[in-house]
Structure formats: C-alpha cells, structure tokens
Design a protein around this motif. Structure first.
Motif: not given
Length: 285
Positions: A2-4, A31-33, A56-57, A265-268
């Motif tokens: 799973s990925v964010p 970014i892995a997302g 959690p993702d 906000h989502f991915f920092g």
C-alpha cells in the motif's frame, strides 16, 4: 504494498483534473503516493469520512460540488478562513488523527493576481458574476484586499445576503445578472492607478451549461478578465475580453494554485511549481 494516497470527492467527479495535477507532482518529486478521484453521492458523505478515518494510508481529500458546505459538520476542526467562507475544499489528517477542513480556493484564486495586488492603487473594484460556493471564496479574498465588489446573480437578494454575510463592512453592490447583458454608455473615468477585475465565478460558459451573457461595455479600460471555468479553458467570456485588448486569466490558474497548498498538506512537500508550464501542456493536451 500500500502507498499513501489522497483523492478528490464530488458528484459528478469524472471530469476532475485534480488527479492529473497531483500525480504529475508526485511523479516529479519521486514520492511514493497516489491521488485518485472518487464519486461520493450526497447521502454517502458521512459514511465516506467514517470509512476513511480508519484507513492508515489516507492522507485527505479535496472536495468539490456538492459537498463544500455539507462536509463542515462532519469534520473535527475547521480553519478560521474556511469557517468565514462557509466552505471547505480540502480535508487532511492532522497528527492527532483529527480531520481538519481548510479552504485553499481563496489563495488559489488570488495567486495569479499577486503582482497586481502588490501594487498601490487609488481604487480597486471587481465585478463578480455568480453567488455559489466559488463566489464565496472570491468575495472574501477580494474584500480582504480592499476591493469594492459588484456581485451579480440571478437573484439579487441572494447576492445581497452573501455580501452582508461575508463582507459586511464594505460599500458593495448586489445586482441582477441581467444588468450586464446589454450595452451601456457609462462614461468611465480615468482608470490610471486603479485595479478593475471582471470575474466569472459561475458555471455559465462551462461545457453543457448556458453561455454567459456579458457585454464588455460594462468593463472599465484596462480591466483584467478572470474565468474560473476549466472546461473549456478558452471560454467565450475570455475570448471577448481578448478581442478588446484586456488581460485574461483562465481557470487552470486557480485550479493549480489551490491544489498546490492542498498537496503540501497531503504529502508533506511543496509541489514543484517550476514545472507549471509542462503541467499546463499536459492538462490541455
């Protein structure tokens, strides 16, 4: 594995350009997302948030019509600007697990106007067409930056109520949408050191919607035309402004601007805005 992920929700949602924007930035940054589009019907909004709280993702979502206002009571916290606008277009998970609602439409709308707003003006006026959710963000953003507003809607009483709610301290003017349809011979004064905007904040002119009837004799010399419609991007409204030599701003400017804040906000990480030209090419291909 799973990925964010984050997503945009609405009904309908298939037309959204947000996945293309966010996934472009994720790819550029390595970014892995993932960013998705998810249809959520009005009666499924509460169940949607209940389900995502346990994932959690999930990093959050952007919200489009018809959920920008109905999402508010389902959240744990709402930032002051979003509370004032009365609409949320971004929800993210805080470190304490709370769902936080924000409004990035205000900043996204103002971003392409930054150079103009940094100048000193003797007077600022904006003619804003529309009284929906997008118009709420635009009214707040412009009123806070010293604009006198002429707000046009099908129902002038709704326009008046919106101005009284969101910008009660200014000398603003509600009018009927029909007021801008015919020609005028109003003698505009010298507009040196003034800032004049004409903004389509309505769905009029969007593919599948009626055209926006606006006669450009109502716009002072040197006005800037701004259309938040993204499909089509080259609207009849903007083409009319270009024909008489006005500067124009299209709907992708606001869309990309509001997405940039949400992405962080989502991915920092801040999105790589140096690739905006390439992103535009991809979105308009």
């Amino acid at each position: 594995m799973s990925v964010p992920y984050a997503e945009v929700i609405g009904d309908p949602i298939a037309q959204s350009k947000s996945p293309a924007i966010h996934n472009f930035w994720l790819d550029k940054l390595g970014i892995a997302g993932e960013y998705r589009a998810t249809r959520v019907a009005p009666d499924g909004l509460a169940a949607y948030f209940a389900k995502r709280r346990g994932d959690p993702d999930w990093r959050g979502c952007n919200i489009t019509m018809p959920h920008k206002q109905t999402a508010i009571p389902l959240l744990d916290r709402v930032e002051p600007l979003a509370s004032r606008v009365g609409a949320v277009n971004t929800v993210h998970c805080a470190r304490d697990g709370a769902l936080v609602g924000r409004n990035t439409d205000v900043g996204g709308f103002l971003e392409p106007l930054a150079d103009h707003l940094d100048e000193q003006h003797l007077f600022r006026m904006a003619r804003v067409i529309g009284t929906g959710g997008a118009a709420r963000a635009i009214v707040v953003g412009l009123a806070d930056r010293g604009f006198t507003l002429v707000l046009a809607g099908r129902d002038p009483d709704k326009a008046r109520a919106l101005l009284e709610e969101l910008a009660p301290d200014g000398e603003h003017h509600p009018v009927s949408l029909a007021a801008f349809e015919g020609t005028t011979d109003f003698p505009f004064d010298d507009r040196a050191r003034c800032c004049d905007l004409v903004i389509n904040a309505s769905p009029l002119g969007m593919r599948g919607q009626p055209p926006l009837a606006f006669d450009w004799s109502h716009a002072p010399p040197g006005s800037i035309a701004y259309d938040i419609v993204t499909d089509p991007l080259d609207t009849a409204f903007l083409r009319g402004a270009e024909r008489i030599g006005f500067a124009t701003i299209d709907g992708l400017a606001m869309l990309i601007g509001q997405a940039a804040t949400a992405f962080e906000h989502f991915f920092g990480a801040p999105p790589p805005r140096e690739h905006d030209a390439q992103l535009r090419e991809r979105l308009t291909a």
